[in-house]
Design a protein around this motif. Structure first.
Motif, mmCIF file in Angstrom:
data_model
loop_
_atom_site.group_PDB
_atom_site.id
_atom_site.type_symbol
_atom_site.label_atom_id
_atom_site.label_comp_id
_atom_site.label_asym_id
_atom_site.label_seq_id
_atom_site.Cartn_x
_atom_site.Cartn_y
_atom_site.Cartn_z
ATOM 1 N N VAL A 201 28.054 -26.413 -4.958
ATOM 2 C CA VAL A 201 29.430 -26.922 -4.816
ATOM 3 C C VAL A 201 30.151 -26.806 -6.176
ATOM 4 O O VAL A 201 29.540 -27.036 -7.216
ATOM 5 C CB VAL A 201 29.389 -28.407 -4.350
ATOM 6 C CG1 VAL A 201 30.723 -29.095 -4.558
ATOM 7 C CG2 VAL A 201 28.991 -28.484 -2.890
ATOM 8 N N PRO A 202 31.428 -26.449 -6.193
ATOM 9 C CA PRO A 202 32.155 -26.390 -7.474
ATOM 10 C C PRO A 202 32.106 -27.745 -8.188
ATOM 11 O O PRO A 202 32.267 -28.787 -7.552
ATOM 12 C CB PRO A 202 33.583 -26.045 -7.063
ATOM 13 C CG PRO A 202 33.475 -25.456 -5.700
ATOM 14 C CD PRO A 202 32.280 -26.072 -5.049
ATOM 15 N N LEU A 203 31.884 -27.716 -9.482
ATOM 16 C CA LEU A 203 31.832 -28.967 -10.247
ATOM 17 C C LEU A 203 33.148 -29.735 -10.145
ATOM 18 O O LEU A 203 33.169 -30.963 -10.209
ATOM 19 C CB LEU A 203 31.500 -28.663 -11.713
ATOM 20 C CG LEU A 203 31.159 -29.860 -12.614
ATOM 21 C CD1 LEU A 203 29.998 -30.669 -12.045
ATOM 22 C CD2 LEU A 203 30.854 -29.392 -14.033
ATOM 23 N N SER A 204 34.226 -29.014 -9.931
ATOM 24 C CA SER A 204 35.546 -29.634 -9.794
ATOM 25 C C SER A 204 35.666 -30.486 -8.540
ATOM 26 O O SER A 204 36.659 -31.206 -8.368
ATOM 27 C CB SER A 204 36.630 -28.555 -9.775
ATOM 28 O OG SER A 204 36.403 -27.656 -8.700
ATOM 29 N N GLN A 205 34.636 -30.430 -7.649
ATOM 30 C CA GLN A 205 34.684 -31.204 -6.402
ATOM 31 C C GLN A 205 33.692 -32.371 -6.414
ATOM 32 O O GLN A 205 33.566 -33.082 -5.426
ATOM 33 C CB GLN A 205 34.389 -30.287 -5.196
ATOM 34 C CG GLN A 205 34.804 -30.906 -3.854
ATOM 35 C CD GLN A 205 34.387 -30.068 -2.654
ATOM 36 O OE1 GLN A 205 33.763 -29.013 -2.786
ATOM 37 N NE2 GLN A 205 34.737 -30.543 -1.468
ATOM 38 N N ILE A 206 32.995 -32.612 -7.519
ATOM 39 C CA ILE A 206 31.913 -33.593 -7.540
ATOM 40 C C ILE A 206 32.298 -34.834 -8.342
ATOM 41 O O ILE A 206 32.905 -34.727 -9.403
ATOM 42 C CB ILE A 206 30.632 -32.975 -8.137
ATOM 43 C CG1 ILE A 206 30.152 -31.779 -7.291
ATOM 44 C CG2 ILE A 206 29.510 -34.017 -8.218
ATOM 45 C CD1 ILE A 206 28.966 -31.046 -7.873
#
Length: 254
Positions: free
Chosen positions: A193-198
């Motif tokens: 998952v993109p780190l920008s979504q975590i």
């Protein structure tokens, strides 16, 4: 020092009444700067709000949890709307759908969830979601609302569902479940998952980490969740801490 946020922690629960002050001091020493405290029932909001006023690192969200339907009055939406106006929480939550239990009143849950989503839209607030066995139903409802985004707490859905949430500007919360050896599907998902979504979370006092089964969970364990996530991904713990905290700050405007 790391700059960390626990995006989901019930520090107002009586499980912490004996040592809450010491826990918060230890959190600060560990680089945990903010702890988001979601609301669960109307009867619990007052204690929750008083604690958040007493400790600046605690930040409140307000909502009616789908697992406690028997505790929510018929006019829960009116109470929530008034509380949001009076107390200005950073989000509406913890709200959602939970179809895990066999005899769940799906219609009642859905009606309350929609009411709370509408309040979030009216007040331009993000939402903090509790979703079990109901991701497709939740996504269907979210697409019909003009929300500013939110967090899917303790996300355990599929990669396809994660992408659908991303398109709706939703972050994914990950906590102790990631630390279990059997959680290979979840580990693969959060490796990609993109780190920008975590965002990081504990859900304390619930969802203890592997090795701590049967014990009270604590926001002090955020660094351990960070460490596990760093092992699964190419990014350093420092980068993950920085980005996940920024994700949380940007969404919740804290």
């Amino acid at each position: 020092m790391l700059h960390l946020i626990d995006s989901h922690c019930h520090l107002d629960f009586r499980d912490f009444d004996a040592d809450r002050e010491q826990i918060l001091q230890h959190c600060q020493q560990s680089g945990i700067e903010k702890i988001i405290v979601p609301g669960v029932t109307i009867n619990g909001w007052q204690k929750q709000l008083e604690l958040c006023r007493s400790y600046p690192m605690l930040v409140p969200a307000l909502g009616c949890h789908p697992m406690f339907m028997h505790e929510h009055p018929d006019n829960a939406g009116r109470f929530l709307d008034e509380a949001v106006t009076n107390y200005q929480p950073v989000a509406i939550g913890e709200i959602g759908l939970d179809f895990y239990v066999a005899d769940t009143d799906i219609d009642a849950q859905t009606k309350l969830f929609e009411t709370q989503l509408d309040i979030a839209v009216a007040h331009h607030l993000p939402v903090i979601l509790h979703v079990r066995k109901a991701h497709d139903e939740v996504l269907k409802l979210l697409r019909r609302k003009k929300l500013v985004g939110g967090i899917v707490h303790a996300f355990s859905g599929s990669a396809q569902q994660a992408e659908q949430y991303r398109q709706l500007k939703f972050l994914l919360g990950i906590g102790g479940a990631l630390t279990y050896p059997r959680a290979q599907r979840l580990q693969r998902l959060f490796a990609e998952v993109p780190l920008s979504q975590i965002v990081l979370e504990t859900d304390a006092p619930d969802m203890p980490l592997c090795g701590y089964q049967g014990q009270r969970n604590s926001p002090e364990n955020i660094p351990l969740i960070l460490e596990k996530l760093s092992q699964l991904r190419d990014e350093s713990a420092e980068e993950i801490a920085t980005v996940t905290s920024a994700n949380c700050r940007q969404l919740l405007r804290i």
